[in-house]
Design a protein around this motif. Structure first.
Motif, PDB file in Angstrom:
ATOM      1  N   ARG A  67     -16.486  26.973  -5.318  1.00 19.36           N
ATOM      2  CA  ARG A  67     -16.004  25.588  -5.301  1.00 19.36           C
ATOM      3  C   ARG A  67     -14.752  25.456  -6.163  1.00 19.36           C
ATOM      4  O   ARG A  67     -14.548  26.235  -7.115  1.00 19.36           O
ATOM      5  CB  ARG A  67     -17.072  24.640  -5.796  1.00 19.36           C
ATOM      6  N   PRO A  68     -13.911  24.475  -5.878  1.00 17.91           N
ATOM      7  CA  PRO A  68     -12.715  24.266  -6.708  1.00 17.91           C
ATOM      8  C   PRO A  68     -13.119  23.873  -8.125  1.00 17.91           C
ATOM      9  O   PRO A  68     -14.040  23.094  -8.319  1.00 17.91           O
ATOM     10  CB  PRO A  68     -11.987  23.120  -6.016  1.00 17.91           C
ATOM     11  N   LYS A  69     -12.456  24.427  -9.098  1.00 17.86           N
ATOM     12  CA  LYS A  69     -12.742  24.130 -10.501  1.00 17.86           C
ATOM     13  C   LYS A  69     -11.981  22.877 -10.895  1.00 17.86           C
ATOM     14  O   LYS A  69     -10.763  22.881 -10.985  1.00 17.86           O
ATOM     15  CB  LYS A  69     -12.320  25.289 -11.414  1.00 17.86           C
ATOM     16  N   VAL A  70     -12.681  21.825 -11.155  1.00 13.99           N
ATOM     17  CA  VAL A  70     -12.074  20.556 -11.539  1.00 13.99           C
ATOM     18  C   VAL A  70     -11.928  20.516 -13.049  1.00 13.99           C
ATOM     19  O   VAL A  70     -12.866  20.808 -13.782  1.00 13.99           O
ATOM     20  CB  VAL A  70     -12.933  19.369 -11.055  1.00 13.99           C
ATOM     21  N   GLY A  71     -10.728  20.184 -13.521  1.00 16.93           N
ATOM     22  CA  GLY A  71     -10.502  20.042 -14.948  1.00 16.93           C
ATOM     23  C   GLY A  71     -10.318  21.343 -15.699  1.00 16.93           C
ATOM     24  O   GLY A  71     -10.191  21.349 -16.898  1.00 16.93           O
ATOM     25  N   LYS A  72     -10.339  22.469 -14.994  1.00 14.06           N
ATOM     26  CA  LYS A  72     -10.178  23.753 -15.659  1.00 14.06           C
ATOM     27  C   LYS A  72      -8.981  24.513 -15.111  1.00 14.06           C
ATOM     28  O   LYS A  72      -8.960  25.729 -15.098  1.00 14.06           O
ATOM     29  CB  LYS A  72     -11.433  24.612 -15.486  1.00 14.06           C
ATOM     30  N   GLU A  73      -8.006  23.791 -14.640  1.00 13.96           N
ATOM     31  CA  GLU A  73      -6.828  24.452 -14.090  1.00 13.96           C
ATOM     32  C   GLU A  73      -6.036  25.113 -15.200  1.00 13.96           C
ATOM     33  O   GLU A  73      -5.846  24.551 -16.269  1.00 13.96           O
ATOM     34  CB  GLU A  73      -5.956  23.451 -13.348  1.00 13.96           C
ATOM     35  N   VAL A  74      -5.609  26.316 -14.936  1.00 14.16           N
ATOM     36  CA  VAL A  74      -4.835  27.080 -15.900  1.00 14.16           C
ATOM     37  C   VAL A  74      -3.440  27.248 -15.343  1.00 14.16           C
ATOM     38  O   VAL A  74      -3.265  27.688 -14.208  1.00 14.16           O
ATOM     39  CB  VAL A  74      -5.484  28.464 -16.142  1.00 14.16           C
ATOM     40  N   ASN A  75      -2.470  26.893 -16.137  1.00 12.13           N
ATOM     41  CA  ASN A  75      -1.090  27.052 -15.727  1.00 12.13           C
ATOM     42  C   ASN A  75      -0.701  28.515 -15.934  1.00 12.13           C
ATOM     43  O   ASN A  75      -0.466  28.945 -17.051  1.00 12.13           O
ATOM     44  CB  ASN A  75      -0.189  26.123 -16.553  1.00 12.13           C
ATOM     45  N   VAL A  76      -0.686  29.277 -14.876  1.00  7.13           N
ATOM     46  CA  VAL A  76      -0.400  30.698 -14.964  1.00  7.13           C
ATOM     47  C   VAL A  76       1.105  30.912 -14.943  1.00  7.13           C
ATOM     48  O   VAL A  76       1.796  30.424 -14.062  1.00  7.13           O
ATOM     49  CB  VAL A  76      -1.068  31.475 -13.808  1.00  7.13           C
ATOM     50  N   VAL A  77       1.575  31.641 -15.921  1.00  4.31           N
ATOM     51  CA  VAL A  77       2.994  31.941 -16.016  1.00  4.31           C
ATOM     52  C   VAL A  77       3.208  33.363 -15.519  1.00  4.31           C
ATOM     53  O   VAL A  77       2.706  34.308 -16.105  1.00  4.31           O
ATOM     54  CB  VAL A  77       3.487  31.813 -17.481  1.00  4.31           C
ATOM     55  N   ASP A  78       3.898  33.498 -14.417  1.00  7.08           N
ATOM     56  CA  ASP A  78       4.205  34.818 -13.882  1.00  7.08           C
ATOM     57  C   ASP A  78       5.673  35.158 -14.069  1.00  7.08           C
ATOM     58  O   ASP A  78       6.068  36.298 -13.905  1.00  7.08           O
ATOM     59  CB  ASP A  78       3.862  34.897 -12.390  1.00  7.08           C
ATOM     60  N   ASP A  79       6.453  34.166 -14.389  1.00  6.43           N
ATOM     61  CA  ASP A  79       7.884  34.339 -14.540  1.00  6.43           C
ATOM     62  C   ASP A  79       8.180  35.214 -15.763  1.00  6.43           C
ATOM     63  O   ASP A  79       7.725  34.940 -16.861  1.00  6.43           O
ATOM     64  CB  ASP A  79       8.529  32.951 -14.704  1.00  6.43           C
ATOM     65  N   GLU A  80       8.933  36.256 -15.548  1.00  3.98           N
ATOM     66  CA  GLU A  80       9.296  37.198 -16.612  1.00  3.98           C
ATOM     67  C   GLU A  80       9.961  36.485 -17.782  1.00  3.98           C
ATOM     68  O   GLU A  80       9.683  36.779 -18.942  1.00  3.98           O
ATOM     69  CB  GLU A  80      10.232  38.261 -16.024  1.00  3.98           C
ATOM     70  N   GLU A  81      10.813  35.546 -17.483  1.00  2.35           N
ATOM     71  CA  GLU A  81      11.543  34.820 -18.522  1.00  2.35           C
ATOM     72  C   GLU A  81      10.587  33.974 -19.377  1.00  2.35           C
ATOM     73  O   GLU A  81      10.716  33.932 -20.597  1.00  2.35           O
ATOM     74  CB  GLU A  81      12.607  33.935 -17.873  1.00  2.35           C
ATOM     75  N   ASP A  82       9.637  33.315 -18.726  1.00  2.00           N
ATOM     76  CA  ASP A  82       8.652  32.513 -19.457  1.00  2.00           C
ATOM     77  C   ASP A  82       7.778  33.391 -20.341  1.00  2.00           C
ATOM     78  O   ASP A  82       7.473  33.037 -21.487  1.00  2.00           O
ATOM     79  CB  ASP A  82       7.766  31.717 -18.494  1.00  2.00           C
ATOM     80  N   LEU A  83       7.371  34.532 -19.811  1.00  2.00           N
ATOM     81  CA  LEU A  83       6.566  35.459 -20.612  1.00  2.00           C
ATOM     82  C   LEU A  83       7.361  35.977 -21.808  1.00  2.00           C
ATOM     83  O   LEU A  83       6.812  36.154 -22.897  1.00  2.00           O
ATOM     84  CB  LEU A  83       6.065  36.628 -19.760  1.00  2.00           C
ATOM     85  N   ARG A  84       8.645  36.198 -21.631  1.00  2.00           N
ATOM     86  CA  ARG A  84       9.509  36.650 -22.734  1.00  2.00           C
ATOM     87  C   ARG A  84       9.582  35.572 -23.817  1.00  2.00           C
ATOM     88  O   ARG A  84       9.536  35.878 -25.005  1.00  2.00           O
ATOM     89  CB  ARG A  84      10.897  36.995 -22.209  1.00  2.00           C
ATOM     90  N   VAL A  85       9.680  34.316 -23.420  1.00  2.00           N
ATOM     91  CA  VAL A  85       9.713  33.205 -24.379  1.00  2.00           C
ATOM     92  C   VAL A  85       8.414  33.178 -25.188  1.00  2.00           C
ATOM     93  O   VAL A  85       8.431  33.048 -26.410  1.00  2.00           O
ATOM     94  CB  VAL A  85       9.953  31.855 -23.658  1.00  2.00           C
ATOM     95  N   ILE A  86       7.293  33.309 -24.490  1.00  2.50           N
ATOM     96  CA  ILE A  86       5.994  33.316 -25.180  1.00  2.50           C
ATOM     97  C   ILE A  86       5.921  34.495 -26.145  1.00  2.50           C
ATOM     98  O   ILE A  86       5.473  34.348 -27.287  1.00  2.50           O
ATOM     99  CB  ILE A  86       4.838  33.371 -24.158  1.00  2.50           C
ATOM    100  N   TYR A  87       6.371  35.658 -25.703  1.00  2.93           N
ATOM    101  CA  TYR A  87       6.340  36.853 -26.558  1.00  2.93           C
ATOM    102  C   TYR A  87       7.205  36.658 -27.805  1.00  2.93           C
ATOM    103  O   TYR A  87       6.772  36.982 -28.918  1.00  2.93           O
ATOM    104  CB  TYR A  87       6.806  38.066 -25.755  1.00  2.93           C
TER     105      TYR A  87
END
Length: 153
Positions: A24-44
């Motif tokens: 079933r769809p998970k309500v209220g537990k959505e995770v914003n997945v970052v796949d963008d290399e640039e975004d991951l670099r910012v987090i790192y």
């Protein structure tokens, strides 16, 4: 109605319930997945800044969840950024900061009277074995050998 039909009906109902619960769809537990290399670099980069500037690596009980909460990202994003841009997982990443700090303490002079166990504790390791294993993996020698080599130089 016969008992066989009731048993089959209940079995099918159970299977449908299990399938629904799993898919079933998970309500209220959505995770914003970052796949963008640039975004991951910012987090790192933010992770490096936080760990270096605040010396988070000295916390013996530091967990990925603690770090992610402090950075305002989810654990998966922080973990993926560390895995992508460092030479290992979260534990190896944190231990690399601890090892660098331990090298300073082992060669700095003012900690010459500290035992290896005390140095390990000072650097955020929870036990001597973890420290020895991480240190040897990183440098190719034990902390005692490293200290002796640097003191003889």
């Amino acid at each position: 109605m016969d008992w066989t039909m009731i048993a089959i009906g209940l079995t099918l109902l159970g299977i449908a319930l299990i399938w629904y619960t799993k898919y079933r769809p998970k309500v209220g537990k959505e995770v914003n997945v970052v796949d963008d290399e640039e975004d991951l670099r910012v987090i790192y980069n933010k992770t490096i800044d936080l760990i270096s500037n605040e010396k988070y690596y000295l916390n013996k009980s530091l967990k990925l969840s603690d770090l992610a909460a402090e950075l305002s990202y989810n654990e998966r994003q922080v973990s993926r950024s560390i895995n992508r841009f460092s030479n290992g997982n979260f534990n190896k990443f944190i231990n690399s900061f601890r090892i660098e700090y331990s090298k300073e303490l082992l060669t700095g002079g003012q900690f010459d009277h500290y035992t290896i166990e005390a140095i390990a504790e000072e650097c955020g390791f929870s036990n001597k074995v973890s420290f020895y294993n991480a240190f040897k993996s990183d440098t190719g020698m034990s902390p005692t050998q490293f200290r002796a080599l640097k003191q003889s130089s």
